[in-house]
Enzyme design. Structure first.
Site, PDB file in Angstrom:
ATOM      1  N   ASP A  96     -26.520 -23.883  28.752  1.00 55.37           N
ATOM      2  CA  ASP A  96     -25.149 -24.183  28.314  1.00 55.37           C
ATOM      3  C   ASP A  96     -24.340 -24.760  29.472  1.00 55.37           C
ATOM      4  O   ASP A  96     -24.074 -24.077  30.453  1.00 55.37           O
ATOM      5  CB  ASP A  96     -24.494 -22.881  27.827  1.00 55.37           C
ATOM      6  N   TYR A 135     -17.473 -28.211  33.638  1.00 48.85           N
ATOM      7  CA  TYR A 135     -18.078 -27.371  34.682  1.00 48.85           C
ATOM      8  C   TYR A 135     -18.495 -28.204  35.898  1.00 48.85           C
ATOM      9  O   TYR A 135     -18.912 -27.660  36.914  1.00 48.85           O
ATOM     10  CB  TYR A 135     -19.316 -26.615  34.157  1.00 48.85           C
ATOM     11  N   LYS A 190     -20.340 -29.811  26.340  1.00 47.08           N
ATOM     12  CA  LYS A 190     -19.085 -29.704  25.581  1.00 47.08           C
ATOM     13  C   LYS A 190     -18.140 -30.852  25.894  1.00 47.08           C
ATOM     14  O   LYS A 190     -18.020 -31.274  27.049  1.00 47.08           O
ATOM     15  CB  LYS A 190     -18.388 -28.373  25.913  1.00 47.08           C
ATOM     16  N   HIS A 201     -15.073 -28.431  23.292  1.00 45.81           N
ATOM     17  CA  HIS A 201     -14.854 -27.272  24.177  1.00 45.81           C
ATOM     18  C   HIS A 201     -13.672 -26.394  23.738  1.00 45.81           C
ATOM     19  O   HIS A 201     -13.780 -25.184  23.659  1.00 45.81           O
ATOM     20  CB  HIS A 201     -14.648 -27.764  25.619  1.00 45.81           C
TER      21      HIS A 201
HETATM   22  N1  LIG Z   1     -16.811 -22.189  25.697  1.00 47.79           N
HETATM   23  C1  LIG Z   1     -16.022 -21.708  26.621  1.00 47.79           C
HETATM   24  O1  LIG Z   1     -14.806 -21.930  26.621  1.00 47.79           O
HETATM   25  C2  LIG Z   1     -16.617 -20.864  27.707  1.00 47.79           C
HETATM   26  C3  LIG Z   1     -15.787 -20.125  28.559  1.00 47.79           C
HETATM   27  C4  LIG Z   1     -16.384 -19.332  29.523  1.00 47.79           C
HETATM   28  C5  LIG Z   1     -17.768 -19.285  29.639  1.00 47.79           C
HETATM   29  N2  LIG Z   1     -18.563 -20.041  28.830  1.00 47.79           N
HETATM   30  C6  LIG Z   1     -20.050 -20.020  28.919  1.00 47.79           C
HETATM   31  O2  LIG Z   1     -20.479 -18.666  28.869  1.00 47.79           O
HETATM   32  C7  LIG Z   1     -21.300 -18.420  30.011  1.00 47.79           C
HETATM   33  C8  LIG Z   1     -21.259 -16.953  30.400  1.00 47.79           C
HETATM   34  O3  LIG Z   1     -19.952 -16.548  30.751  1.00 47.79           O
HETATM   35  P1  LIG Z   1     -19.444 -16.363  32.266  1.00 47.79           P
HETATM   36  O4  LIG Z   1     -20.232 -17.213  33.187  1.00 47.79           O
HETATM   37  O5  LIG Z   1     -17.971 -16.524  32.225  1.00 47.79           O
HETATM   38  O6  LIG Z   1     -19.711 -14.856  32.600  1.00 47.79           O
HETATM   39  P2  LIG Z   1     -20.702 -13.670  32.164  1.00 47.79           P
HETATM   40  O7  LIG Z   1     -22.011 -14.204  31.732  1.00 47.79           O
HETATM   41  O8  LIG Z   1     -19.952 -12.764  31.291  1.00 47.79           O
HETATM   42  O9  LIG Z   1     -20.844 -12.894  33.547  1.00 47.79           O
HETATM   43  C9  LIG Z   1     -21.468 -13.472  34.658  1.00 47.79           C
HETATM   44  C10 LIG Z   1     -21.369 -12.448  35.786  1.00 47.79           C
HETATM   45  O10 LIG Z   1     -22.153 -11.290  35.442  1.00 47.79           O
HETATM   46  C11 LIG Z   1     -23.091 -11.036  36.464  1.00 47.79           C
HETATM   47  N3  LIG Z   1     -24.328 -10.557  35.840  1.00 47.79           N
HETATM   48  C12 LIG Z   1     -25.159 -11.253  35.018  1.00 47.79           C
HETATM   49  N4  LIG Z   1     -26.176 -10.481  34.601  1.00 47.79           N
HETATM   50  C13 LIG Z   1     -25.984  -9.261  35.171  1.00 47.79           C
HETATM   51  C14 LIG Z   1     -26.712  -8.057  35.118  1.00 47.79           C
HETATM   52  N5  LIG Z   1     -27.835  -7.935  34.398  1.00 47.79           N
HETATM   53  N6  LIG Z   1     -26.215  -6.995  35.816  1.00 47.79           N
HETATM   54  C15 LIG Z   1     -25.080  -7.118  36.539  1.00 47.79           C
HETATM   55  N7  LIG Z   1     -24.358  -8.233  36.637  1.00 47.79           N
HETATM   56  C16 LIG Z   1     -24.811  -9.311  35.949  1.00 47.79           C
HETATM   57  C17 LIG Z   1     -23.287 -12.362  37.182  1.00 47.79           C
HETATM   58  O11 LIG Z   1     -23.618 -12.117  38.531  1.00 47.79           O
HETATM   59  P3  LIG Z   1     -24.998 -12.694  39.155  1.00 47.79           P
HETATM   60  O12 LIG Z   1     -24.934 -14.189  39.025  1.00 47.79           O
HETATM   61  O13 LIG Z   1     -24.969 -12.183  40.553  1.00 47.79           O
HETATM   62  O14 LIG Z   1     -26.102 -12.066  38.320  1.00 47.79           O
HETATM   63  C18 LIG Z   1     -21.906 -13.000  37.056  1.00 47.79           C
HETATM   64  O15 LIG Z   1     -21.059 -12.549  38.101  1.00 47.79           O
HETATM   65  C19 LIG Z   1     -20.714 -19.379  31.047  1.00 47.79           C
HETATM   66  O16 LIG Z   1     -21.517 -19.506  32.205  1.00 47.79           O
HETATM   67  C20 LIG Z   1     -20.568 -20.619  30.217  1.00 47.79           C
HETATM   68  O17 LIG Z   1     -21.824 -21.257  30.049  1.00 47.79           O
HETATM   69  C21 LIG Z   1     -17.996 -20.828  27.853  1.00 47.79           C
END
Ligand SMILES: NC(=O)c1ccc[n+]([C@@H]2O[C@H](COP(=O)([O-])OP(=O)(O)OC[C@H]3O[C@@H](n4cnc5c(N)ncnc54)[C@H](OP(=O)(O)O)[C@@H]3O)[C@@H](O)[C@H]2O)c1
Length: 284
Positions: free
Chosen positions: A48, A53, A78, A111
């Site tokens: 994704d 980004y 997106k 997006h």
């Molecule tokens: N459509 C939208 O508007 C939108 C908005 C926000 C995000 N997104 C998408 O959603 C994806 C995920 O959301 P996000 O990146 O905001 O955050 P997230 O996936 O909720 O959290 C990522 C964080 O969690 C940690 N983490 C991951 N697995 C873990 C585990 N098993 N144990 C402990 N910590 C863990 C990671 O650290 P480490 O890297 O150190 O593991 C990172 O700091 C984004 O990357 C993006 O692709 C879309």
């Protein structure tokens, strides 16, 4: 290379997606390529990204360097807010493909709806047409509320296959999840672990459920999504986390566990960055 059997989800356009995708917010440059390659090694196939980004080039580099053939990877990006105009949207989709170095998207989303700008219907028409041109396989949206969904469906006759929305235990977005379901739209959960912007991974309810199953808090949250038929988009640059986040198919939460996780919701106050889709605007 891990041979994982990630449960898949059937979409309303008859395609299947893995129920867990690799998120790439802040995954950039040379380090990002390594993280994306280790994610593919761990078993992720759905990647994704987004023009916003600023890492589509990185994703393309990882796709080229991976030993997994392009046709087995599912690349999703997106449309940014500055390209909702129909012509601009078509050009942006093409440009995005050039940046990644691929000739079709497996999935592509709008997006944000940006209702004040009020061009999301023509943006959606552009995705519908780009799909017909063969540039995109599955078309969907992100951060769309029921009123936005109703409008695009009514004005174009085409229902999105997915709606990627904020969802984690402090903001479960259950009403929107139910609405998506009622229209045959698969919900994708973004920031499922709260992106270090909240303490959901240390929450005592989540931690105690995790202990019960000898699992990690992150695995409990991903399983909670899975049992609600929600596709989880989760980011990790850590190989152990990447693998753990896919290791969620050997246990089942009870109805009571699911209810307890649902009860952690804080309503609007629970959003990680207060981004209400009717207010939040990005014009990159
Ligand atoms: N459509 C939208 O508007 C939108 C908005 C926000 C995000 N997104 C998408 O959603 C994806 C995920 O959301 P996000 O990146 O905001 O955050 P997230 O996936 O909720 O959290 C990522 C964080 O969690 C940690 N983490 C991951 N697995 C873990 C585990 N098993 N144990 C402990 N910590 C863990 C990671 O650290 P480490 O890297 O150190 O593991 C990172 O700091 C984004 O990357 C993006 O692709 C879309």
């Amino acid at each position: 290379m891990e041979q994982l059997n990630i449960q898949s989800m059937r979409l309303n356009d008859e395609t299947n997606l893995p129920s867990i995708g690799f998120g790439t917010v802040k995954v950039k440059g040379a380090q990002g390529v390594v993280s994306t390659l280790t994610a593919i090694e761990a078993g992720y196939r759905l990647i994704d990204t987004s023009t916003n980004y600023n890492n589509e080039g990185m994703v393309g580099e990882a796709v080229r360097r991976s030993s997994v053939p392009r046709e087995e990877l599912l690349v999703s990006s997106k449309l940014p807010g500055a390209s909702h105009d129909y012509e601009r949207a078509i050009l942006m989709i093409q440009e995005s493909l050039y940046r990644i170095g691929i000739d079709y998207f497996d999935k592509y989303l709008i997006h944000w709806p940006l209702p004040k700008q009020d061009q999301y219907v023509e943006a959606w028409q552009a995705l519908v047409d780009a799909q017909k041109f063969g540039l995109i396989k599955t078309i969907g949206v992100s951060n769309f509320l029921p009123e936005h969904l109703e409008r695009i469906i009514e004005e174009t006759g085409v229902t999105p296959a997915t709606n990627q929305i904020e969802r984690h235990p402090y903001f479960n977005n259950n009403e929107l999840v139910e609405y998506n379901k009622s229209r045959g739209i698969v919900t994708e959960a973004w920031s499922p672990l709260g992106r270090e912007l909240n303490d959901v991974l240390e929450n005592e309810t989540i931690v105690s459920i995790a202990k019960k199953y000898n699992k990690q808090p992150a695995q409990i949250i991903i399983r909670w999504n899975l049992q609600n038929d929600i596709l989880t988009v989760v980011k990790s640059s850590n190989y152990a986390h990447q693998k753990a986040n896919l290791d969620v198919f050997d246990f089942e939460l009870t109805e009571e566990d699911l209810r307890q996780i649902d009860s952690l919701d804080k309503g609007e106050a629970g959003r990680v960055e207060g981004q209400h889709p009717n207010e939040y605007e990005e014009f990159d």
